[in-house]
Design a protein around this motif. Structure first.
Motif, PDB file in Angstrom:
ATOM      1  N   PHE A  73       0.841  -1.206   0.000  1.00 27.50           N
ATOM      2  CA  PHE A  73       0.000   0.000   0.000  1.00 27.50           C
ATOM      3  C   PHE A  73       0.871   1.249   0.000  1.00 27.50           C
ATOM      4  O   PHE A  73       1.936   1.257   0.637  1.00 27.50           O
ATOM      5  CB  PHE A  73      -0.877   0.061   1.260  1.00 27.50           C
ATOM      6  N   HIS A 124       0.491  -5.054   3.210  1.00 32.08           N
ATOM      7  CA  HIS A 124       0.700  -3.921   4.113  1.00 32.08           C
ATOM      8  C   HIS A 124       2.208  -3.704   4.251  1.00 32.08           C
ATOM      9  O   HIS A 124       2.953  -4.674   4.377  1.00 32.08           O
ATOM     10  CB  HIS A 124       0.073  -4.235   5.477  1.00 32.08           C
ATOM     11  N   THR A 126       4.066  -2.854   6.632  1.00 31.14           N
ATOM     12  CA  THR A 126       4.678  -3.345   7.883  1.00 31.14           C
ATOM     13  C   THR A 126       4.446  -4.835   8.102  1.00 31.14           C
ATOM     14  O   THR A 126       5.374  -5.577   8.395  1.00 31.14           O
ATOM     15  CB  THR A 126       4.124  -2.576   9.108  1.00 31.14           C
ATOM     16  N   PHE A 127       3.187  -5.281   7.984  1.00 35.84           N
ATOM     17  CA  PHE A 127       2.953  -6.673   8.386  1.00 35.84           C
ATOM     18  C   PHE A 127       2.516  -7.592   7.253  1.00 35.84           C
ATOM     19  O   PHE A 127       2.016  -8.685   7.494  1.00 35.84           O
ATOM     20  CB  PHE A 127       2.029  -6.773   9.612  1.00 35.84           C
ATOM     21  N   VAL A 130      -2.539  -9.108   3.750  1.00 35.21           N
ATOM     22  CA  VAL A 130      -3.815  -8.847   4.431  1.00 35.21           C
ATOM     23  C   VAL A 130      -4.936  -9.010   3.402  1.00 35.21           C
ATOM     24  O   VAL A 130      -4.704  -8.892   2.201  1.00 35.21           O
ATOM     25  CB  VAL A 130      -3.879  -7.410   5.011  1.00 35.21           C
ATOM     26  N   LEU A 135      -9.009  -5.127   5.735  1.00 34.13           N
ATOM     27  CA  LEU A 135      -8.850  -3.681   5.510  1.00 34.13           C
ATOM     28  C   LEU A 135     -10.157  -2.944   5.790  1.00 34.13           C
ATOM     29  O   LEU A 135     -10.179  -1.899   6.459  1.00 34.13           O
ATOM     30  CB  LEU A 135      -8.374  -3.450   4.072  1.00 34.13           C
TER      31      LEU A 135
ATOM     32  N   VAL B 162     -10.202  -7.709  12.016  1.00 34.97           N
ATOM     33  CA  VAL B 162      -9.172  -6.766  11.549  1.00 34.97           C
ATOM     34  C   VAL B 162      -7.825  -7.446  11.313  1.00 34.97           C
ATOM     35  O   VAL B 162      -6.908  -6.826  10.760  1.00 34.97           O
ATOM     36  CB  VAL B 162      -8.974  -5.566  12.511  1.00 34.97           C
ATOM     37  N   PRO B 164      -4.152  -8.595  11.384  1.00 31.38           N
ATOM     38  CA  PRO B 164      -2.931  -8.049  12.006  1.00 31.38           C
ATOM     39  C   PRO B 164      -3.020  -6.572  12.381  1.00 31.38           C
ATOM     40  O   PRO B 164      -2.175  -6.075  13.114  1.00 31.38           O
ATOM     41  CB  PRO B 164      -1.859  -8.268  10.932  1.00 31.38           C
ATOM     42  N   TRP B 165      -4.054  -5.853  11.893  1.00 29.45           N
ATOM     43  CA  TRP B 165      -4.176  -4.436  12.245  1.00 29.45           C
ATOM     44  C   TRP B 165      -4.469  -4.234  13.730  1.00 29.45           C
ATOM     45  O   TRP B 165      -4.383  -3.112  14.214  1.00 29.45           O
ATOM     46  CB  TRP B 165      -5.280  -3.768  11.425  1.00 29.45           C
ATOM     47  N   GLN B 167      -2.843  -4.638  16.248  1.00 26.65           N
ATOM     48  CA  GLN B 167      -1.723  -4.014  16.981  1.00 26.65           C
ATOM     49  C   GLN B 167      -1.671  -2.493  16.807  1.00 26.65           C
ATOM     50  O   GLN B 167      -1.059  -1.800  17.613  1.00 26.65           O
ATOM     51  CB  GLN B 167      -0.400  -4.641  16.520  1.00 26.65           C
ATOM     52  N   PHE B 168      -2.291  -1.975  15.741  1.00 26.73           N
ATOM     53  CA  PHE B 168      -2.265  -0.529  15.488  1.00 26.73           C
ATOM     54  C   PHE B 168      -3.513   0.173  16.018  1.00 26.73           C
ATOM     55  O   PHE B 168      -3.651   1.383  15.850  1.00 26.73           O
ATOM     56  CB  PHE B 168      -2.159  -0.251  13.985  1.00 26.73           C
TER      57      PHE B 168
END
Lengths: 179, 179
Positions: A73, A124, A126-127, A130, A135, B162, B164-165, B167-168
């Motif tokens: 992204f 993503h 960072t991770f 997804v 999202l 969500v 892995p999101w 964590q944010f």
């Protein structure tokens, strides 16, 4: 619960009205005060939500549908609202969020996403991998994390005023968890 | 900031409308789900706010003005909404809260409290001497602690969705602090 697109849209379409009812007309002592230092107050949080609707959520959704996992992204500027909100009053920021959200949801509905689309994947930065479903669920949960933040920031303004009741008010014990 | 009665009233008069905009028409998966066990979902939290307006806040304010510190506040039934909300739909609970809050604020304004009144004292059954100012500030902060709780309970429903999101999203790390 499982992610459902109609549940996500139902929440996303209500957030601007809820924040408008909560904040419009409140004294600036409630809407512009923060938790100290460089932290955000309610007006900045609403500007952040508008900024994310204009520059992040639909951009990422289209990116995922266009290029899949081949490119991560594009980056999102988490402080981008600082420029966008310059000189804007709270009512202007609220109206900006309402308009941005309505436009985003028009665009989202126009995609006519199928259940199969929701399982498509993007990357993503960072991770990694997804799904579109994750999202979309995060877009709704992001509204909730900032509603949570607004209630905490506002309660913070009365942390002395409530005197000994502070021990009975959960929101006064909330450390913020970074958002 | 210092407690100001007009700031407190400004917040108290906005909460019912904000919760109505946020919750009315949402699927029951958002409004009736809780955080497990005997915890509260959004419909019960709104019923609790209505119940507190009908049986607690103005009762304590009048008690403080009538008897001062000579007798502690009458007890408040923190689970009283369970009976009051039996068979009530979410719209009914929202309308009940709107009506209860409007009546409370009419009663509060009719008291024409002076700055000197705000320094009068009553006795809390647990922590002793408190001022009317602290009681009023707590009424507003109590709205905020339950708005904080509603945003957390709703986010909890998407904790898996969500991916892995999580964590944010600060709200997903919120332990609840008892409220």
């Amino acid at each position: 619960m499982e992610h459902r697109l109609d549940h996500t849209i139902a929440l996303l379409e209500r957030t601007p009205g809820a924040l408008d009812e909560l904040l419009r007309g409140l004294p600036a002592e409630w809407t512009d005060a923060n938790e100290g230092g460089d932290s955000w107050g309610p007006r900045e949080i609403v500007a952040h939500l508008a900024h994310a609707d204009r520059t992040d959520w639909m951009v990422r959704i289209r990116h995922l549908l266009d290029v899949g996992e081949t490119q991560p992204f594009p980056p999102f500027d988490r402080l981008g609202q600082r420029e966008a909100m310059q000189g804007k009053s709270l009512p202007e920021v609220l109206e900006d969020f309402t308009a941005a959200r309505a436009a985003s949801l028009d665009d989202l509905r126009a995609l006519n996403l199928s259940l199969a689309d929701l399982q498509r994947r993007g990357t993503h930065p960072t991770f990694g991998s997804v799904t579109l479903s994750q999202l979309l669920a995060t877009w709704a949960a992001h509204d909730l994390t900032h509603l949570h933040q607004i209630s905490r920031v506002m309660a913070h303004q009365y942390r002395e005023a409530v005197g000994p009741w502070t021990q009975f008010l959960g929101v006064m014990q909330c450390g913020g968890h970074g958002g």
